[in-house]
Motif scaffolding. Structure first.
Motif, PDB file in Angstrom:
ATOM      1  N   GLY A   1       2.418   0.520  11.137  1.00  0.00           N
ATOM      2  CA  GLY A   1       2.122   1.625  10.232  1.00  0.00           C
ATOM      3  C   GLY A   1       3.100   1.713   9.073  1.00  0.00           C
ATOM      4  N   PRO A   2       2.825   2.597   8.124  1.00  0.00           N
ATOM      5  CA  PRO A   2       3.703   2.764   6.962  1.00  0.00           C
ATOM      6  C   PRO A   2       5.014   3.441   7.322  1.00  0.00           C
ATOM      7  N   GLU A   3       6.017   3.177   6.495  1.00  0.00           N
ATOM      8  CA  GLU A   3       7.302   3.855   6.621  1.00  0.00           C
ATOM      9  C   GLU A   3       7.497   4.722   5.390  1.00  0.00           C
ATOM     10  N   ASP A   4       7.565   6.027   5.603  1.00  0.00           N
ATOM     11  CA  ASP A   4       7.761   6.976   4.509  1.00  0.00           C
ATOM     12  C   ASP A   4       6.712   6.762   3.416  1.00  0.00           C
ATOM     13  N   GLY A   5       5.475   6.551   3.842  1.00  0.00           N
ATOM     14  CA  GLY A   5       4.371   6.446   2.896  1.00  0.00           C
ATOM     15  C   GLY A   5       4.189   5.090   2.262  1.00  0.00           C
ATOM     16  N   LEU A   6       4.981   4.082   2.643  1.00  0.00           N
ATOM     17  CA  LEU A   6       4.881   2.758   2.038  1.00  0.00           C
ATOM     18  C   LEU A   6       4.646   1.708   3.121  1.00  0.00           C
ATOM     19  N   LEU A   7       3.678   0.840   2.870  1.00  0.00           N
ATOM     20  CA  LEU A   7       3.339  -0.237   3.791  1.00  0.00           C
ATOM     21  C   LEU A   7       3.371  -1.545   3.010  1.00  0.00           C
ATOM     22  N   VAL A   8       4.240  -2.458   3.424  1.00  0.00           N
ATOM     23  CA  VAL A   8       4.406  -3.744   2.737  1.00  0.00           C
ATOM     24  C   VAL A   8       4.241  -4.860   3.750  1.00  0.00           C
ATOM     25  N   HIS A   9       3.583  -5.949   3.332  1.00  0.00           N
ATOM     26  CA  HIS A   9       3.518  -7.127   4.187  1.00  0.00           C
ATOM     27  C   HIS A   9       3.522  -8.378   3.322  1.00  0.00           C
ATOM     28  N   THR A  10       4.243  -9.380   3.797  1.00  0.00           N
ATOM     29  CA  THR A  10       4.220 -10.692   3.147  1.00  0.00           C
ATOM     30  C   THR A  10       3.733 -11.704   4.179  1.00  0.00           C
ATOM     31  N   ASN A  11       4.548 -12.642   4.621  1.00  0.00           N
ATOM     32  CA  ASN A  11       4.027 -13.711   5.480  1.00  0.00           C
ATOM     33  C   ASN A  11       4.877 -13.969   6.720  1.00  0.00           C
ATOM     34  N   HIS A  12       5.438 -12.910   7.264  1.00  0.00           N
ATOM     35  CA  HIS A  12       6.109 -13.009   8.552  1.00  0.00           C
ATOM     36  C   HIS A  12       5.739 -11.777   9.383  1.00  0.00           C
ATOM     37  N   PHE A  13       5.819 -11.923  10.697  1.00  0.00           N
ATOM     38  CA  PHE A  13       5.483 -10.819  11.597  1.00  0.00           C
ATOM     39  C   PHE A  13       6.535  -9.721  11.493  1.00  0.00           C
ATOM     40  N   VAL A  14       6.061  -8.486  11.442  1.00  0.00           N
ATOM     41  CA  VAL A  14       6.943  -7.316  11.402  1.00  0.00           C
ATOM     42  C   VAL A  14       7.073  -6.697  12.790  1.00  0.00           C
ATOM     43  N   ASP A  15       5.991  -6.706  13.567  1.00  0.00           N
ATOM     44  CA  ASP A  15       6.066  -6.179  14.926  1.00  0.00           C
ATOM     45  C   ASP A  15       7.126  -6.941  15.718  1.00  0.00           C
TER      46      ASP A  15
ATOM     47  N   VAL B   1       0.865  -1.187   0.000  1.00  0.00           N
ATOM     48  CA  VAL B   1       0.000   0.000   0.000  1.00  0.00           C
ATOM     49  C   VAL B   1       0.898   1.232   0.000  1.00  0.00           C
ATOM     50  N   TYR B   2       0.656   2.117  -0.952  1.00  0.00           N
ATOM     51  CA  TYR B   2       1.380   3.392  -1.016  1.00  0.00           C
ATOM     52  C   TYR B   2       0.414   4.510  -0.651  1.00  0.00           C
ATOM     53  N   LEU B   3       0.882   5.424   0.207  1.00  0.00           N
ATOM     54  CA  LEU B   3       0.071   6.564   0.628  1.00  0.00           C
ATOM     55  C   LEU B   3       0.614   7.839  -0.006  1.00  0.00           C
ATOM     56  N   PRO B   4      -0.073   8.399  -1.010  1.00  0.00           N
ATOM     57  CA  PRO B   4       0.370   9.669  -1.587  1.00  0.00           C
ATOM     58  C   PRO B   4       0.124  10.813  -0.609  1.00  0.00           C
TER      59      PRO B   4
END
Length: 356
Positions: free
Chosen positions: A244-258, A110-113
């Protein structure tokens, strides 16, 4: 195309389930047969199938009676039992209960303009032999929201949008807290968010209210007509975290990021999820494209390119170990549409790119 479309004005959930059954009873039964085969392949004993299905149905009835009623309507219309539809909706939970950690799965971006709607896109990767029986549905929820979602026939939800300007992407996760007995199916959690939520805070509240036994990440994006927002809700039996997003970009695949939930991560260090995550992040400019089809085409990245974002099944593997990108989809919150290609990103063409 193998994806059926279902549009209804029916507000009663059980009757709506019966309508879905009339459209595709054979598809529901085929999905149940396919999952029973998958469960057996990963070591689920037949004597546990009814137990698991009953647990899922009971958990759903206690949490969201309306969704339980719709599920029972599907069961009645297909000649199946309540526990069999519970088993189908709990396919993620059953696999988690026996520790069936897969290699292939979905990639979401997800990209946030600075202004305007979020730009979401994902692949839906799953076992290639479970490809044929899928559904796009549109209806009005009890809250009065027009909901559009994609799922497998007989399952309550997966990826979708509502006309309050909320969209949802869906990826599977695996955590050491995953267990049985079976809790609220995560597919039902996704559907409940689409039915009721208009903000990320509401989506988090709904997700947190469900007692789950398996893990998932629900990437929620919102648009109020001016600005957008997005967050990943990582969900597992041990709790939830919002990323949350980092610098307007939010990416997720199949492992925990938290970092806290990642302490219970089950995906091995060699799993493709880490390379896919890194590679999709490197595609920032491409996945930020305002054209949804170009965002989808950006995911045509293969193992030879550094990561199997566009997943092709390995014919040498058994069916329970084969994955394929079965759907490529982008959410258009500005125009309240889902865009999709029935297949892998590398096959996206103008003539195969459809709106719903």
């Amino acid at each position: 195309m193998t994806i059926q479309r279902f549009v209804t004005a029916e507000r009663d959930p059980r009757t709506r389930g019966e309508e879905i059954a009339r459209l595709g009873a054979e598809h529901v039964r085929a999905n149940l047969d396919g999952y029973v085969r998958l469960f057996r392949a990963v070591g689920v004993e037949d004597v546990r199938l009814r137990e698991f299905g009953t647990q899922a149905a009971d958990a759903l009835a206690a949490w969201r009676p309306d969704l339980h009623a719709e599920m029972c309507g599907v069961a009645a219309g297909t000649g199946l039992t309540e526990w069999e539809l519970g088993l189908l909706n709990a396919r993620t939970e059953v696999l988690a209960a026996v520790g069936a950690v897969g290699e292939g799965e979905c990639s979401t971006s997800v990209y946030l303009p600075d202004d305007g709607a979020p730009r979401g896109v994902q692949t839906w990767d799953w076992h290639d032999e479970l490809d044929a029986d899928r559904l796009l549905a549109r209806y009005v929820s009890d809250r009065g929201l027009e909901v559009r979602y994609f799922t497998e026939f007989g399952m309550l939800g997966k990826i979708g949008i509502n006309d309050a300007g909320l969209g949802l992407h869906f990826n599977i996760l695996n955590h050491s807290s995953d267990s049985d007995p079976i809790g609220v199916p995560v597919h039902a959690v996704a559907r409940s968010i689409l039915d009721s939520a208009t903000t990320i805070a509401e989506a988090v509240e709904i997700a947190d209210s469900a007692s789950v036994s398996a893990s998932t990440v629900l990437t929620v994006l919102t648009y109020d007509g001016d600005r957008g927002d997005a967050a990943c809700i990582e969900l597992c039996p041990a709790g939830h975290a919002v990323v949350g997003p980092e610098d307007g970009l939010l990416v997720h695949t199949n492992h925990f990021v938290d970092p806290e939930l990642a302490r219970g991560e089950l995906a091995p260090a060699t799993a493709s999820t880490y390379r896919r995550y890194k590679h999709v992040r490197s595609l920032r400019e491409q996945v930020a494209d305002p054209d949804p089809r170009r965002r989808a085409e950006a995911l045509a990245v293969h193992e030879v390119d550094g990561a199997p974002v566009c997943c092709h099944p390995d014919p040498e593997m058994t069916f329970d170990q084969r994955w394929e990108s079965l759907l490529t989809t982008a959410l258009d919150l500005e125009h309240n549409r889902m865009w999709f290609h029935d297949g892998r990103p590398c096959g996206v063409r103008p003539e195969t790119w459809h709106a719903f």
